[in-house]
Design a protein around this motif. Structure first.
Motif, PDB file in Angstrom:
ATOM      1  N   ASN A 215       9.233  13.489-119.161  1.00 56.17           N
ATOM      2  CA  ASN A 215       9.414  12.840-117.859  1.00 56.17           C
ATOM      3  C   ASN A 215       8.255  11.894-117.601  1.00 56.17           C
ATOM      4  OD1 ASN A 215      11.787  14.276-117.282  1.00 56.17           O
ATOM      5  ND2 ASN A 215      10.593  16.026-116.525  1.00 56.17           N
TER       6      ASN A 215
ATOM      7  N   ARG B 221      13.362   9.993-117.264  1.00 57.98           N
ATOM      8  CA  ARG B 221      13.113  10.823-118.438  1.00 57.98           C
ATOM      9  C   ARG B 221      13.408   9.983-119.698  1.00 57.98           C
ATOM     10  NH1 ARG B 221      16.080  16.499-119.223  1.00 57.98           N
ATOM     11  NH2 ARG B 221      14.389  17.161-117.847  1.00 57.98           N
TER      12      ARG B 221
ATOM     13  N   LYS C 293      14.188  10.206-123.731  1.00 59.22           N
ATOM     14  CA  LYS C 293      14.652  11.201-124.697  1.00 59.22           C
ATOM     15  C   LYS C 293      15.271  10.503-125.913  1.00 59.22           C
ATOM     16  CE  LYS C 293      19.298  11.912-122.782  1.00 59.22           C
ATOM     17  NZ  LYS C 293      20.249  12.926-122.284  1.00 59.22           N
TER      18      LYS C 293
END
Length: 612
Positions: free
Chosen positions: A561, A608, A610
């Protein structure tokens, strides 16, 4: 093909219904009274009455069209190919109108095209538009080179252009002219490759650090191409320099003047203070001590320094300063002494006096090509001494032979420089210009020759330009440079009009030994410059490498995050020894998102990052 229109002893028009003409191709005119006359096409056009252009009074006049009609050409219906042809040798009488014209065979033009065999000459390229004649040329002239066109190697289809290097004894010095991107540096590289293959001693002044022949061009598949052992790249201050103990007062003045212009008073300081066999330190200390003594202002002040000295060593040093002051103060103004001292230290700091030229002399004696690398300014300084030294070494040997005395052998050699207008400028005097001018005027007698390349022939000294008996002229755009080339060569008006539009690698070769201008293409170089990589390819390649490096680091830490980035920074610093700021890390992550390496999504706690 027929001769049409009004003719002269120098030029004729030729018409044809079947065959179009190419500029610079050769044709034989079969004159019933004067025999075969060889000519070169200097201009070519196509005529058709349906094309709405008024050609009268321009390239083709009314007499040409009337001749075409009289010879049976249907001018109103056919497309007519018309060429202006200039005879290579002036005819005794105007050429007979209506004479037949044909293509020559190789043996009819061999003496014009081939001035040297490939064993003793420099194989530099092909003569353009000679493919028709090349079909029956000698076998030993076929398949000896490739050209590089449209991004690939092309096998030889035309007659090779072979420069007779031995003709430089009568027609010395070569000029290589062309604008940026014209193929000038490429042509110079090919010329140097040929000199290496013939083991001709050569010095190259290389301000761009590009005349390195270690890299074989990627398109060359022949493993036998290798210039290792035939050349050396030497940097001033690193590999070569000036041994101070070997120089004369005149050499020193040339070096200092090249560093920065000397006044008459400074020249006098060198003449008075420099002693034969001085070392750099001894001369520098003499200047320093005299300057310090002059700053005291008087003998009385210097004597006070002697009387109040804290040690015997200090007293002795001031006694030496006093002696120098008494001898030289009146002849050497302090400002001039400080000026010489400053220039000397500048050369010393650049490493000019840290080495010698023994490696250069050994390389030339072994028939090698020696590339001297450095900035333009330091090359001007060093070449002033180097060229003077080597030229006079060769000259002393030749003079000794004439006088029947003994002297150490030193071989004939060639001096090559790019950006020649910086070493021999037209507008002002420079130390390197004086020795280059001397070699241009007298070097032929002693076997010392010049190859001078420049983008701006207008800025090159006119006396030197006039001595360049062979000139390679690549694409040139500036009107002033084209005008200079027209004045210094036998380029015709039609050829000079083509100069701004020549393809990269195509060249006009104006040679006094040949007696005419040749239109040629330089062969493919066997080696490549260290700077062949496209800078944008380099930029994108580096960017990709950086992305991959960062991606390898960050993938181990995903998902993360944006509130956790501070902890990621600390972890990266600990494990990978790389420092980031918060903004810097976030920017790198966003760049990876933009390039679709990772994914960025919005959550209730922020963003976030990813894996995809």
């Amino acid at each position: 093909m027929k001769v049409v229109g009004i003719t002269t002893q120098q030029e004729v028009f030729i018409g044809s219904k079947e065959r179009n003409f190419r500029i610079n191709e050769f044709l034989i005119i079969k004159d019933n009274f004067q025999g075969n006359l060889l000519g070169e096409v200097v201009e070519a056009k196509t005529y058709n009455r349906y094309i709405p252009l008024n050609i009268y009074g321009d390239f083709v006049d009314n007499s040409v069209l009337e001749s075409l009609k009289a010879l049976g050409y249907n001018v109103d219906e056919d497309t007519i190919f018309i060429a202006k042809v200039r005879l290579l040798n002036e005819a005794l009488y105007p050429v007979q109108t209506g004479s037949d014209v044909r293509l020559p065979s190789f043996h009819e033009v061999k003496d014009l095209m081939i001035n040297a065999g490939k064993e003793e000459g420099l194989v530099l390229g092909v003569i353009r538009n000679t493919d028709d004649m090349a079909t029956d040329m000698d076998e030993d002239l076929k398949d000896i080179l490739y050209t590089f066109e449209e991004g690939e190697l092309k096998p030889q289809r035309e007659i090779p252009f072979i420069l007779d290097i031995k003709s430089m004894h009568q027609y010395p010095h070569i000029g290589v002219f062309g604008g940026s991107g014209s193929g000038k540096s490429f042509g110079l590289r090919v010329l140097l490759e040929e000199l290496m293959l013939k083991n001709i001693p050569t010095i190259v002044l290389d301000p761009h650090y590009e005349m390195d022949f270690s890299n074989i061009a990627g398109y060359i598949k022949d493993d036998s191409v290798d210039f290792d052992g035939k050349f050396k790249c030497l940097q001033i201050g690193v590999h070569v320099g000036v041994r101070f103990e070997d120089i004369s007062a005149q050499d020193l003045k040339n070096l200092l003047d090249a560093a920065s212009k000397l006044t008459d008073a400074m020249i006098n300081v060198v003449d008075v203070l420099f002693k034969k066999r001085d070392s750099y330190m001894s001369f520098s200390n003499r200047l320093q001590m005299l300057s310090e003594a002059q700053e005291e202002g008087s003998i009385a002040n210097i004597q006070m320094r002697i009387d109040t000295a804290n040690s015997g060593e200090e007293r002795k040093a001031w006694q030496e300063r006093k002696a120098l002051y008494e001898i030289y103060d009146k002849n050497c103004p302090n400002s001039s002494v400080r000026g010489i001292s400053w220039r000397l230290r500048r050369l010393g700091n650049e490493g000019v006096f840290s080495k010698d030229i023994r490696e250069i002399e050994e390389g030339l004696n072994n028939g090698k090509l020696i590339v001297i690398q450095g900035s333009t300014r330091i090359l001007q300084v060093f070449s002033t001494y180097l060229l003077n030294h080597l030229y006079h070494k060769r000259r002393d040997y030749k003079d000794a032979l004439y006088k029947k005395t003994t002297a150490e052998y030193f071989p004939p050699f060639i001096i090559v420089t790019d950006e020649a207008h910086n070493f021999a400028p037209k507008a002002f005097e420079s130390p390197s210009k004086s020795i280059i001018k001397e070699i241009s005027q007298e070097g032929r007698k002693y076997g010392v020759f010049l190859i001078l390349a420049t983008q701006r022939p207008t800025l090159l000294d006119e006396t030197i330009t006039a001595q360049l008996n062979t000139k390679f002229i690549f694409r040139t755009v500036r009107a002033s440079d084209i005008q200079t080339i027209k004045e210094e060569t036998d380029l015709t008006f039609e050829e000079s009009k083509r100069l701004p539009y020549l393809r990269t690698g195509d060249v006009f070769i104006s040679s006094a030994s040949v007696g005419r201008t040749i239109y040629a293409r330089i062969r493919a170089a066997s080696s490549s410059s260290p700077y062949t990589e496209n800078p944008f390819d380099e930029l994108w390649k580096k960017s990709k490498e950086e992305d991959e490096k960062f991606l390898n680091i960050i993938m181990k830490k995903l998902p993360v995050n944006d509130t956790e980035l501070i902890h990621v920074i600390a972890d990266i610093e600990k494990t990978d020894k790389i420092t980031f700021t918060m903004d810097g890390l976030e920017e790198k992550l966003n760049q990876l998102v933009e390039k679709n390496y990772i994914k960025k999504e919005e959550t209730i706690f922020g963003y976030r990052y990813k894996k995809i």
